[in-house]
Design a protein around this motif. Structure first.
Motif, PDB file in Angstrom:
ATOM      1  N   VAL A 310       0.841  -1.202   0.000  1.00 38.61           N
ATOM      2  CA  VAL A 310       0.000   0.000   0.000  1.00 38.61           C
ATOM      3  C   VAL A 310       0.872   1.246   0.000  1.00 38.61           C
ATOM      4  CG1 VAL A 310      -1.696   1.334   1.311  1.00 38.61           C
ATOM      5  CG2 VAL A 310      -1.931  -1.152   1.133  1.00 38.61           C
ATOM      6  N   SER A 311       1.931   1.212   0.801  1.00 40.57           N
ATOM      7  CA  SER A 311       2.845   2.355   0.879  1.00 40.57           C
ATOM      8  C   SER A 311       3.463   2.665  -0.481  1.00 40.57           C
ATOM      9  CB  SER A 311       3.947   2.055   1.899  1.00 40.57           C
ATOM     10  OG  SER A 311       4.914   3.090   1.917  1.00 40.57           O
ATOM     11  N   LEU A 312       3.811   1.628  -1.214  1.00 40.72           N
ATOM     12  CA  LEU A 312       4.427   1.820  -2.536  1.00 40.72           C
ATOM     13  C   LEU A 312       3.450   2.458  -3.510  1.00 40.72           C
ATOM     14  CD1 LEU A 312       6.968   1.323  -4.211  1.00 40.72           C
ATOM     15  CD2 LEU A 312       6.051  -0.927  -4.832  1.00 40.72           C
ATOM     16  N   ILE A 313       2.189   2.016  -3.457  1.00 40.80           N
ATOM     17  CA  ILE A 313       1.159   2.598  -4.334  1.00 40.80           C
ATOM     18  C   ILE A 313       0.989   4.088  -4.025  1.00 40.80           C
ATOM     19  CG2 ILE A 313      -1.311   2.596  -4.892  1.00 40.80           C
ATOM     20  CD1 ILE A 313      -1.291  -0.437  -4.329  1.00 40.80           C
ATOM     21  N   VAL A 314       0.890   4.404  -2.701  1.00 42.35           N
ATOM     22  CA  VAL A 314       0.713   5.805  -2.297  1.00 42.35           C
ATOM     23  C   VAL A 314       1.938   6.632  -2.693  1.00 42.35           C
ATOM     24  CG1 VAL A 314       0.458   7.349  -0.317  1.00 42.35           C
ATOM     25  CG2 VAL A 314      -0.828   5.195  -0.400  1.00 42.35           C
ATOM     26  N   LYS A 315       3.116   6.070  -2.472  1.00 40.61           N
ATOM     27  CA  LYS A 315       4.361   6.797  -2.770  1.00 40.61           C
ATOM     28  C   LYS A 315       4.461   7.123  -4.259  1.00 40.61           C
ATOM     29  CE  LYS A 315       9.357   6.580  -2.080  1.00 40.61           C
ATOM     30  NZ  LYS A 315      10.490   5.791  -1.523  1.00 40.61           N
ATOM     31  N   ASN A 316       4.150   6.139  -5.107  1.00 39.91           N
ATOM     32  CA  ASN A 316       4.227   6.359  -6.555  1.00 39.91           C
ATOM     33  C   ASN A 316       3.238   7.430  -7.010  1.00 39.91           C
ATOM     34  OD1 ASN A 316       6.235   4.454  -6.857  1.00 39.91           O
ATOM     35  ND2 ASN A 316       4.818   2.769  -7.319  1.00 39.91           N
ATOM     36  N   THR A 317       2.055   7.408  -6.387  1.00 41.63           N
ATOM     37  CA  THR A 317       1.030   8.390  -6.746  1.00 41.63           C
ATOM     38  C   THR A 317       1.448   9.790  -6.319  1.00 41.63           C
ATOM     39  OG1 THR A 317      -0.683   6.700  -6.461  1.00 41.63           O
ATOM     40  CG2 THR A 317      -1.397   9.001  -6.501  1.00 41.63           C
ATOM     41  N   VAL A 318       1.932   9.910  -5.068  1.00 44.81           N
ATOM     42  CA  VAL A 318       2.335  11.212  -4.541  1.00 44.81           C
ATOM     43  C   VAL A 318       3.509  11.784  -5.330  1.00 44.81           C
ATOM     44  CG1 VAL A 318       3.348  12.390  -2.539  1.00 44.81           C
ATOM     45  CG2 VAL A 318       1.468  10.769  -2.207  1.00 44.81           C
ATOM     46  N   LEU A 322       4.565  15.381  -6.500  1.00 43.96           N
ATOM     47  CA  LEU A 322       5.630  15.971  -5.680  1.00 43.96           C
ATOM     48  C   LEU A 322       6.810  15.002  -5.620  1.00 43.96           C
ATOM     49  CD1 LEU A 322       3.396  17.220  -2.711  1.00 43.96           C
ATOM     50  CD2 LEU A 322       4.419  18.657  -4.502  1.00 43.96           C
ATOM     51  N   PRO A 323       7.728  15.093  -6.581  1.00 40.02           N
ATOM     52  CA  PRO A 323       8.850  14.143  -6.663  1.00 40.02           C
ATOM     53  C   PRO A 323       9.710  14.086  -5.399  1.00 40.02           C
ATOM     54  CG  PRO A 323       8.674  15.435  -8.667  1.00 40.02           C
ATOM     55  CD  PRO A 323       7.749  16.062  -7.689  1.00 40.02           C
ATOM     56  N   ASP A 324       9.786  15.185  -4.656  1.00 40.07           N
ATOM     57  CA  ASP A 324      10.640  15.213  -3.463  1.00 40.07           C
ATOM     58  C   ASP A 324       9.907  14.837  -2.174  1.00 40.07           C
ATOM     59  OD1 ASP A 324      12.765  16.064  -5.035  1.00 40.07           O
ATOM     60  OD2 ASP A 324      12.240  18.183  -4.777  1.00 40.07           O
ATOM     61  N   ALA A 325       8.645  14.418  -2.287  1.00 35.23           N
ATOM     62  CA  ALA A 325       7.859  14.116  -1.086  1.00 35.23           C
ATOM     63  C   ALA A 325       8.379  12.853  -0.391  1.00 35.23           C
ATOM     64  CB  ALA A 325       6.394  13.926  -1.454  1.00 35.23           C
ATOM     65  N   LEU A 326       8.253  12.856   0.935  1.00 33.68           N
ATOM     66  CA  LEU A 326       8.660  11.706   1.743  1.00 33.68           C
ATOM     67  C   LEU A 326       7.406  11.013   2.276  1.00 33.68           C
ATOM     68  CD1 LEU A 326      10.930  10.083   3.171  1.00 33.68           C
ATOM     69  CD2 LEU A 326      10.690  11.678   5.091  1.00 33.68           C
TER      70      LEU A 326
END
Length: 335
Positions: A310-318, A322-326
């Motif tokens: 789930v984290s990977l899906i959210v990270k890819n979307t964000v 926002l490429p620099d988002a953590l």
């Protein structure tokens, strides 16, 4: 060995009402006849004093409820030699030298050892001119300063490493039981105490370790002391075996079921989820129906692999926006 019937400590008001303490029917074996202990209630409180007296009696010590000529050791907490002496004068005691005046730390050491320990200088209450000589090594000063612990949870950093799980588990059981009884004050007292202990960077092994900490009420202190001395909390164990608690624990595990509904079902004579599901007269809400339908899935924990996916899906979307988002996973990983 002698046996003595443990005297009960209860107020004059209770005597007048004809109430009796259950301790009157208890007898304890005295193993140490030369020691007769009296615990001062001053700066301690009645509940804590009663608990300590009963603890000592179970360990084989003779403990007097009232100050008498047979007393050999007087134990005080957070009191100086002069304060104890002043209290003794108020009790019309002319010669205090016949007593050993000791700090509560001596009593704690005795309980830990299960026998009387020597009343060394570090345990004795003394006047200033009786204090140990200057060349006596200074006591070790702990690096942890209790007075700097915030009373507010939001101002305390709490890691995942809980060094005091045996205490906090008992506190959470007690808190949950009071929540089921809709006693918000006692529930919060145990939850706050658990939060403070989770914050500590070390395991609590003696009562001095919690001295000065916020949110440590008498009830929490009693539980801590019993676990230190006995290895477990009899109160928490009693709650876990309580029929009402076990029923409420099951009922509230269903999505959509709270304390009010649990109370209603319990009064109807229902005790288990199987009995609830078998009762066709019950009218369940939409949430409760969903709670029973997906019960096993809802109560099971989410695996780390699922959370990572789930984290990977959210990270890819964000990162698309926002490429620099953590992105960081937080929470209890429950559905």
């Amino acid at each position: 060995m002698d046996r003595i019937r443990a005297p009960a400590v209860f107020s004059q008001r209770k005597r007048q009402k004809g109430m009796h303490s259950p301790n009157l029917s208890c007898s304890y074996e005295i193993k140490f006849n030369k020691f007769v202990i009296f615990i001062m209630q001053r700066k301690m409180g009645k509940t804590r004093r009663t608990f300590l007296m009963e603890l000592a009696r179970r360990k084989g010590f003779r403990v007097e409820s009232e100050l008498s000529d047979s007393v050999t050791h007087i134990v005080a907490e957070n009191s100086s030699y002069l304060e104890v002496l002043d209290w003794l004068r108020g009790q019309a005691v002319g010669d205090s030298s016949r007593f050993e005046l000791l700090d509560i730390s001596w009593f704690t050491a005795c309980m830990e050892a299960g026998r009387p320990v020597d009343s060394e200088m570090k345990y004795r209450l003394m006047e200033q001119d009786q204090a140990p000589p200057l060349n006596t090594p200074e006591p070790e000063v702990p690096s942890f300063i209790a007075s700097k612990v915030s009373q507010y949870s939001c101002q305390r950093k709490t890691t995942l490493n809980n060094y005091n799980k045996k205490f906090t588990d008992a506190f959470e059981i007690m808190a949950e039981n009071y929540e089921f009884k809709e006693n918000e004050i006692f529930c919060l007292e145990f939850l706050r105490a658990a939060s403070v202990l989770k914050f500590l960077p070390f395991p609590v092994t003696r009562m001095k370790d919690i001295q000065g900490l916020p949110c440590m009420g008498d009830r929490a202190r009693d539980v801590i002391e019993e676990i230190i001395e006995e290895g477990e909390s009899s109160r928490a164990k009693e709650v876990l075996n309580d029929e009402r608690y076990k029923s409420f624990k099951q009922f509230t595990s269903v999505f959509g079921v709270g304390v009010k509904t649990s109370e209603k079902w319990y009064r109807m004579g229902l005790r288990t989820l199987e009995e609830v599901k078998a009762d066709k007269t019950l009218k369940l809400s939409k949430m409760q129906k969903a709670g029973f339908l997906y019960y096993e899935d809802l109560v099971s924990c989410v695996s780390k692999a699922e959370a990572d996916a789930v984290s990977l899906i959210v990270k890819n979307t964000v990162c698309t926006f926002l490429p620099d988002a953590l992105v960081t996973i937080t929470g209890g990983f429950r559905r």
